[in-house]
Design an enzyme around this catalytic site. Structure first.
Site, PDB file in Angstrom:
ATOM      1  N   TYR A  28       1.255  -1.842  -0.098  1.00 24.83           N
ATOM      2  CA  TYR A  28      -0.069  -0.135   0.180  1.00 24.83           C
ATOM      3  C   TYR A  28       1.089   1.165  -0.182  1.00 24.83           C
ATOM      4  CZ  TYR A  28      -4.088   3.177   0.997  1.00 24.83           C
ATOM      5  OH  TYR A  28      -5.241   3.591   1.322  1.00 24.83           O
ATOM      6  N   SER A 108      -6.996   1.741  -4.767  1.00 24.20           N
ATOM      7  CA  SER A 108      -6.960   3.602  -3.902  1.00 24.20           C
ATOM      8  C   SER A 108      -5.436   4.134  -4.249  1.00 24.20           C
ATOM      9  CB  SER A 108      -7.501   3.345  -2.413  1.00 24.20           C
ATOM     10  OG  SER A 108      -7.562   4.519  -2.313  1.00 24.20           O
ATOM     11  N   ASP A 191     -17.777   6.441  -7.180  1.00 25.91           N
ATOM     12  CA  ASP A 191     -16.859   6.312  -6.187  1.00 25.91           C
ATOM     13  C   ASP A 191     -16.422   8.127  -5.483  1.00 25.91           C
ATOM     14  OD1 ASP A 191     -14.600   6.301  -4.319  1.00 25.91           O
ATOM     15  OD2 ASP A 191     -13.254   4.784  -5.833  1.00 25.91           O
ATOM     16  N   HIS A 226     -16.378   3.262  -3.364  1.00 25.25           N
ATOM     17  CA  HIS A 226     -14.885   2.800  -3.084  1.00 25.25           C
ATOM     18  C   HIS A 226     -14.515   1.802  -2.892  1.00 25.25           C
ATOM     19  CE1 HIS A 226     -10.906   4.121  -3.448  1.00 25.25           C
ATOM     20  NE2 HIS A 226     -10.348   4.137  -2.083  1.00 25.25           N
TER      21      HIS A 226
END
Length: 253
Positions: A28, A108, A191, A226
Site C-alpha cells: 500500500y 486506492s 466512487d 470505493h
C-alpha cells in the site's frame, strides 16, 4: 538506497519450492498505514490454491514509524514504488517466482505504487491488478476528495509539489510502443474518493500505447463506490474475478 524493506512471504508449510511458483504480491504505502498481520480471506484463498503470497511493507506506510511514512510521501513518494520493485526483484532472485509468474495487486492510493511500478519496470511483472486506483495524480485536486489529499501527496499550486505529483502520475508515464503486463482495473461510477475516470483514462491510454498482446481489462460497477460501500456478495464477486485473473495469468491451476 540501502534501506531494509520488510517483506512478508507466506505459503503452505508442505509446499515444494523446486521451481519458481506463482506469486501474488500486494502493498500500500500511503498515509502511514501499516500492513499488519491479520486474517485475510483474499490471501488465504491464494495460498490454499498452492500459490505464494507476499506483502511488501514499503515506505509511505507506518511499519517503521513516522520516518517510514515520511520517506514515502510527497517529495519522497518515489520510494514507495522503488521499494515495491526491490521486493519483486528479491522474490525473483531468491527463486520464489519468476517474471512470468509474478502478479501484483493494490488499490486506492496503492494504485500509485502499482501504476508506477509497471510504467517504470514493465518487464518485471506478468500481471497487475489495481482496484479503484489513484492513477492520474496531476489531476488529483480536481476530484471531490482532492483538497483533503494534498497533505499526503502535495498540491499542483506549489512547484516542488507539482514535480512530485508528475513523478507519481502513472497515466503521465505510459510510454508508446512499450510491452506492458496484463492488466485488470476496477472502478465504481459512484466512487467519492477516487473517481472512475482515473481508471478509464489510464486504460484508454494504455490500450493506445501498449505494444504487447497481454489482456487489458477493466471491471466497472455502475452502482458501487470505493469498494467497501457494498454488500459482502459484491465484494466477493469482485475478488473472485481478480483472483481468477491472477491465477490464469500466472499459471496457478
Amino acid at each position: 538506497d540501502g534501506q531494509k524493506i520488510p517483506l512478508s512471504i507466506f505459503y503452505k508449510k508442505n509446499i515444494v519450492r523446486k521451481t519458481p511458483l506463482p506469486v501474488l504480491m500486494d502493498g500500500y504505502g500511503a498515509y502511514g498505514i501499516s500492513m499488519k498481520p491479520q486474517m485475510s480471506g483474499r490471501r488465504v484463498l491464494w495460498v490454499l490454491e498452492g500459490g505464494i503470497y507476499a506483502v511488501a511493507h514499503v515506505r509511505g506506510g507506518g511499519e517503521k514509524g513516522v520516518k517510514w511514512h515520511r520517506g514515502g510521501n510527497k517529495h519522497n513518494k518515489a520510494n514507495t514504488w522503488k521499494d515495491f520493485i526491490s521486493c519483486a526483484e528479491y522474490l525473483i532472485k531468491e527463486k520464489y517466482t519468476d517474471k512470468e509468474k509474478l502478479a501484483i495487486l493494490s488499490g486506492s492510493a496503492g494504485g500509485i505504487m502499482i501504476g508506477r511500478a509497471i510504467t517504470e519496470r514493465p518487464e518485471l511483472f506478468k500481471a497487475a491488478i489495481i482496484e479503484f486506483g489513484s492513477l492520474n495524480m496531476m489531476r488529483s485536486e480536481m476530484r471531490p476528495n482532492g483538497a483533503n489529499n494534498t497533505k499526503e501527496f502535495g498540491t499542483i499550486k506549489n512547484k516542488k509539489d507539482f514535480e512530485a505529483l508528475k513523478e507519481m502520475d502513472a497515466y503521465y508515464h505510459i510510454k508508446k510502443n512499450t510491452k506492458y503486463p496484463s492488466l485488470l482495473l476496477t472502478a465504481g461510477l459512484n466512487d467519492p474518493r477516487v473517481p472512475s475516470w482515473f481508471s478509464l483514462k489510464f486504460m484508454a491510454k494504455m490500450k493506445l500505447y501498449d505494444n504487447s498482446k497481454n489482456p487489458k481489462l477493466i471491471l466497472i460497477d455502475s452502482t458501487t463506490g470505493h469498494g467497501k460501500d457494498v454488500g459482502k456478495i459484491k465484494q466477493y464477486q469482485r475478488f473472485a474475478n481478480i483472483l481468477s485473473f491472477a491465477m490464469q495469468q500466472t499459471g496457478l491451476k
